[in-house]
Enzyme design. Structure first.
Site, PDB file in Angstrom:
ATOM      1  N   SER A   1      -0.711   4.560   5.907  1.00  0.00           N
ATOM      2  CA  SER A   1       0.033   3.312   5.929  1.00  0.00           C
ATOM      3  C   SER A   1      -0.336   2.487   7.161  1.00  0.00           C
ATOM      4  O   SER A   1      -1.510   2.254   7.406  1.00  0.00           O
ATOM      5  CB  SER A   1       1.537   3.645   5.859  1.00  0.00           C
ATOM      6  OG  SER A   1       2.301   2.520   5.581  1.00  0.00           O
TER       7      SER A   1
ATOM      8  N   HIS B   1       4.780   5.617  -2.240  1.00  0.00           N
ATOM      9  CA  HIS B   1       4.133   5.517  -0.933  1.00  0.00           C
ATOM     10  C   HIS B   1       4.424   6.750  -0.070  1.00  0.00           C
ATOM     11  O   HIS B   1       3.591   7.187   0.711  1.00  0.00           O
ATOM     12  CB  HIS B   1       4.627   4.246  -0.237  1.00  0.00           C
ATOM     13  CG  HIS B   1       3.926   3.936   1.046  1.00  0.00           C
ATOM     14  ND1 HIS B   1       2.543   3.855   1.141  1.00  0.00           N
ATOM     15  CD2 HIS B   1       4.398   3.684   2.296  1.00  0.00           C
ATOM     16  CE1 HIS B   1       2.216   3.570   2.392  1.00  0.00           C
ATOM     17  NE2 HIS B   1       3.306   3.461   3.108  1.00  0.00           N
TER      18      HIS B   1
ATOM     19  N   ASP C   1       2.043   4.747  -5.851  1.00  0.00           N
ATOM     20  CA  ASP C   1       2.361   3.944  -4.662  1.00  0.00           C
ATOM     21  C   ASP C   1       2.220   2.466  -5.038  1.00  0.00           C
ATOM     22  O   ASP C   1       1.169   2.038  -5.491  1.00  0.00           O
ATOM     23  CB  ASP C   1       1.366   4.313  -3.545  1.00  0.00           C
ATOM     24  CG  ASP C   1       1.696   3.635  -2.224  1.00  0.00           C
ATOM     25  OD1 ASP C   1       2.553   2.724  -2.205  1.00  0.00           O
ATOM     26  OD2 ASP C   1       1.096   4.019  -1.202  1.00  0.00           O
TER      27      ASP C   1
END
Lengths: 201, 373
Positions: B148, B348, B315
């Site tokens: 991320s 995610h 995600d």
């Protein structure tokens, strides 16, 4: 190299040293490994099977998860020297379109495929009346990933229609000896695998 | 066996020149290292944290009493094996887990920075991490790894210090946020700033905490980190309390409501609201192609590292498509890159959660010797 199949040995011979090579459906990376070691290529493999991808990564190869049936539009024109596809053309939804794409991405391309015109599948179908199953093409008609069956002659007709140039070709029989000689004279009947090196026009 | 790591703070009095033009004259970084640096100093792996992570990558996080945020993948015998590698976790500048941040004292004024903390960009973090690298006598990272926002730092490392990174692992990340992604960050920031107890960021000086705002921000974020399928599998329509029985008027609460409320409240007590706003802006500002006419592949052209890029099937906050864009830019730049899209129902958050295929790929890439070509 010795334990490599004769058709892959041919591919290795035709690859230029230090070139940039894309291998479509690279499997567990056998060919890319050898090309990296022997020809110092910068290789990239496209593969869809998770176990194969893992094996490539373990070998230190570059491999990208990609479904060839979604096309190759994500890659730029002429971004590779040679694009290879071994024993996969018959499993692609549109072999003609992927050939176009291979010659868009690469300056040249190398294709190997099983020749369905070989006398064994021919006689299997003729005498048994059923779709051929062999060690070489081991699948039943309903679960086979091979969705296009074509012969050396069919392939060359496609190349003529497309206007693609054959830089080199080699017909390979699995067993050495008389069949190897025969398949030079009657490739459509005696070649088990055909290996073509192609370029545009 | 767990490795609890060695936790320490390093002070830099030379300061750091920030991307916004300002100079932060003094700063401290809170660091936790796991495993041992070998004699050649060539086994060090930097783990960059995401929005709400910290230096406690493995072992136990003393602030929560729970396992470090990536202990699923970092530790003795794990995919990133601390028996073999020297793993460095660092709380990013501007954070609230020991490094200099909005709640630290500004030496120039003698009081806390609060909302006056300078705005940061990913490259500022990389610059301070580079200073940390020299302090630890590391010349080159064996790998820089991040998910991320952490993945953005890992990419930035390769662009800004190409000679200092051998392998780069970019997980569930992007070269810049989409408008939708920025929008979610703005929702979170609005939730915080509209809490009266936020007091324009001066809450600490007024002895209040914008717990409601921070909690709501976390709840919004949390939903975007999960997938619809995953939430249905975990909560479905199960009730925490009450009932729909005819004639029954007890108030109904779905499990998912109770879960979100709990997650929000828990977060609001452990994270600093100013840090949250600061970090979401770092996310929004990041654009790896900005210095290169918008062409990310040009940014990558100078990178030496070998890349592993990983995306997750469900995600949607950092979709697998964004990871494919990173991969394509690297291919265009003729870099070494491998990419896989991992099947997971965890959205995610999948980058933090145990997954056999993800684990095997990470391990193989980290331990595999590159083929030269």
């Amino acid at each position: 190299m010795d334990n490599l199949s004769p058709n892959l040995q041919t591919v290795v011979r035709w690859i230029k040293p230090n070139s940039r090579v894309l291998d479509l459906g690279c499997g567990s990376g056998t060919l890319l490994s050898i090309l990296t070691e022997q020809k110092n290529i910068q290789g990239l493999g496209l593969e869809i099977d998770p176990d194969n991808i893992l094996q490539c990564v373990s070998k230190g190869l570059s491999v990208v998860e990609h479904d060839l049936n979604t096309g190759l539009s994500r890659f730029d024109d002429a971004s590779f020297d040679t694009v290879i596809m071994t024993q996969t053309l018959q499993a692609i939804e549109r072999p003609d379109l992927i050939l176009d794409e291979m010659l868009r991405l690469g300056k040249d391309c190398i294709v190997t495929f099983p020749n369905f015109g070989h006398w064994q599948p021919r006689s299997y179908l003729l005498f048994k009346g059923r779709m051929p199953v062999s060690d070489y093409l081991p699948y039943s008609w309903y679960d086979s990933p091979n969705i296009h069956f074509f012969t050396v002659n069919d392939f060359e007709t496609l190349l003529t229609d497309k206007g693609y140039r054959i830089l080199n070709k080699r017909m390979v029989a699995q067993k050495k000896g008389i069949q190897t000689q025969l398949c030079q004279f009657w490739p459509n009947l005696f070649a088990e695998t055909a290996v073509y090196h192609l370029a545009k026009f | 066996m767990t490795d609890q790591g060695r936790h320490f703070t390093l002070k830099n009095d030379a300061g750091v020149q920030l991307a916004n033009g300002g100079l932060l004259e003094h700063y401290e970084l809170a660091v936790c290292t796991y495993g041992a640096l070998n004699e050649n100093a060539d086994n060090a792996i930097l783990i960059c944290h995401a929005l709400t992570g910290n230096q406690f990558v493995s072992g136990t996080d003393p602030s929560t009493g729970k396992p470090g945020w990536w202990s699923q993948y970092v530790g003795p015998g794990k995919a990133i094996d601390t028996n073999r590698f020297f793993v460095v976790g660092v709380n990013n500048l501007g954070g609230c887990s020991g490094s200099t941040g909005p709640s630290s004292i500004n030496p120039a004024t003698g009081s806390a920075y609060l909302n006056d903390f300078p705005s940061l960009r990913v490259r500022d973090w990389v610059a301070t991490q580079h200073w940390l690298m020299t302090q630890l006598n590391i010349k080159k990272w064996y790998a820089v790894v991040g998910g991320s926002l952490g993945g953005m730092q890992a990419m930035r490392w390769c662009v800004d210090f190409p000679e200092a990174v051998e392998r780069c692992v970019v997980i569930a990340s992007a070269t810049s946020l989409t408008a939708q992604n920025i929008a979610f960050n703005e929702l979170a920031r609005s939730a915080i700033s509209k809490d009266p107890r936020f007091a324009d960021g001066k809450y600490a000086s007024q002895n209040t905490l914008p717990e409601d705002g921070l909690s709501l921000a976390r709840m919004i974020g949390h939903v975007t980190y999960l997938s619809g399928t995953g939430m249905n599998a975990k909560f479905g329509r199960s009730l925490q309390r009450g009932s729909f029985e005819l004639g029954n008027s007890d108030a109904v609460q779905f499990e998912v409501e109770s879960y979100l409320q709990y997650q929000g409240a828990k977060f609001a007590t452990r994270f600093d609201a100013n840090s949250y706003i600061l970090f979401t802006r770092v996310l929004d500002y990041f654009d790896l192609g900005r210095d290169f006419g918008g062409d990310v592949s040009k940014a990558f052209t100078q990178c030496d590292a070998r890349f592993l890029v990983i995306g997750f099937s469900t995600d949607w906050r950092f979709s697998a498509q964004r990871s494919e864009e990173i991969t394509d830019a690297l291919i265009r730049a003729t870099r070494h890159v491998s990419y896989a899209c991992i099947d997971s129902e965890h959205g995610h958050d999948a980058f933090l959660i145990a997954n056999t295929r993800y684990e095997a790929l990470l391990r193989s890439f980290i331990e595999g010797e590159p083929k030269h070509g």
